[in-house]
Design a protein around this motif. Sequence first.
Motif, PDB file in Angstrom:
ATOM      1  N   THR A   1      -4.821   5.694   1.203  1.00  0.00           N
ATOM      2  CA  THR A   1      -3.929   4.596   0.848  1.00  0.00           C
ATOM      3  C   THR A   1      -4.459   3.912  -0.410  1.00  0.00           C
ATOM      4  O   THR A   1      -5.644   3.613  -0.503  1.00  0.00           O
TER       5      THR A   1
ATOM      6  N   GLY B   1       0.823  -1.192   0.000  1.00  0.00           N
ATOM      7  CA  GLY B   1       0.000   0.000   0.000  1.00  0.00           C
ATOM      8  C   GLY B   1       0.861   1.248   0.000  1.00  0.00           C
ATOM      9  O   GLY B   1       1.883   1.306   0.682  1.00  0.00           O
TER      10      GLY B   1
ATOM     11  N   TRP C   1      -3.765   0.599  -3.049  1.00  0.00           N
ATOM     12  CA  TRP C   1      -3.109  -0.700  -3.191  1.00  0.00           C
ATOM     13  C   TRP C   1      -2.171  -0.654  -4.389  1.00  0.00           C
ATOM     14  O   TRP C   1      -2.483  -0.042  -5.408  1.00  0.00           O
TER      15      TRP C   1
END
Length: 103
Positions: A53, A42, A55
């Motif tokens: 955040t 992340g 991925w």
Amino acid sequence: MTVMFTQMPREDVVTYLDRSYPPAAGSTVERVRFLSETACGGVAVQTSGPGTTWWVVDGVIVPQDAGPLPELEGDELITLPNEEPTQPPMTDFDPAPLSADTP
């Protein structure tokens, strides 16, 4: 702006992304400049308020529910090609026999 990366196993990140991975043809992804092409986890970005955040799979942020790509300074935005299938889907085939004694 503060940017942090947290490494995680690839299979966990792909599971969390669910329907967002793999990215659809024609979508735009972001190659994170400071990550290797095998980095998964992340990327957290914080400005003056709460952070967000995204991925990361194989060093790339794909479109996801976190919102638009962060477009970090120095990162490369890549639009995936809209590729047509090279062969039509299989629709005309004979099903395999259900019995083991059928020739």
